[in-house]
Design an enzyme around this catalytic site. Sequence first.
Site, mmCIF file in Angstrom:
data_model
loop_
_atom_site.group_PDB
_atom_site.id
_atom_site.type_symbol
_atom_site.label_atom_id
_atom_site.label_comp_id
_atom_site.label_asym_id
_atom_site.label_seq_id
_atom_site.Cartn_x
_atom_site.Cartn_y
_atom_site.Cartn_z
ATOM 1 N N GLN A 78 0.834 -1.202 0.000
ATOM 2 C CA GLN A 78 0.000 0.000 0.000
ATOM 3 C C GLN A 78 0.869 1.251 0.000
ATOM 4 O O GLN A 78 1.246 1.766 1.045
ATOM 5 C CB GLN A 78 -0.949 0.006 1.194
ATOM 6 N N PHE A 79 1.153 1.757 -1.203
ATOM 7 C CA PHE A 79 2.006 2.937 -1.328
ATOM 8 C C PHE A 79 1.360 4.164 -0.704
ATOM 9 O O PHE A 79 2.054 5.108 -0.331
ATOM 10 C CB PHE A 79 2.369 3.194 -2.793
ATOM 11 N N THR A 80 0.042 4.171 -0.541
ATOM 12 C CA THR A 80 -0.628 5.355 0.008
ATOM 13 C C THR A 80 -0.278 5.602 1.471
ATOM 14 O O THR A 80 -0.574 6.679 2.000
ATOM 15 C CB THR A 80 -2.160 5.266 -0.148
#
Length: 147
Positions: A78-80
Amino acid sequence: MRAVIQRAVDASVSVNGETTGAIENGLVVLLGVTHEDTEEDAAYLVNKIVNLRIFEDEAGKMNLSLKDVGGDVLSVSQFTLYGDTQKGRRPSFIKAARPDQANNLYEHFNQLIREEKIAVETGVFGEMMDVRLTNRGPVTLIIDSKQ
């Protein structure tokens, strides 16, 4: 590296309606990678996550680890988690690692968990995923390898 961990009695991740990973008891780990992260960061997080005493013992106290309860991990990239919302209304993801670096460290993280004799189910790196879980407690923690 940054991980959001949630204690779950069941969880799954799917891509385009197809389940790619599911667990019945354990932890959902949402994992973010930033530019300066290394394999040492992954090792730190794995050690912390698999040994963190956040499962209840027979007295109802959070005194048992993932290893103690024989739980599994549902690991989702999850890059967010490295989204910056300080300016404006649209998050900036400049702190997130490039996909090739992030995927390599994500895969390394998962392999280190497997080496701890813990089953790991995953999503699909870089894809739009639907994550479902029943969070027991609820118990949700954020662990950052740099803090």
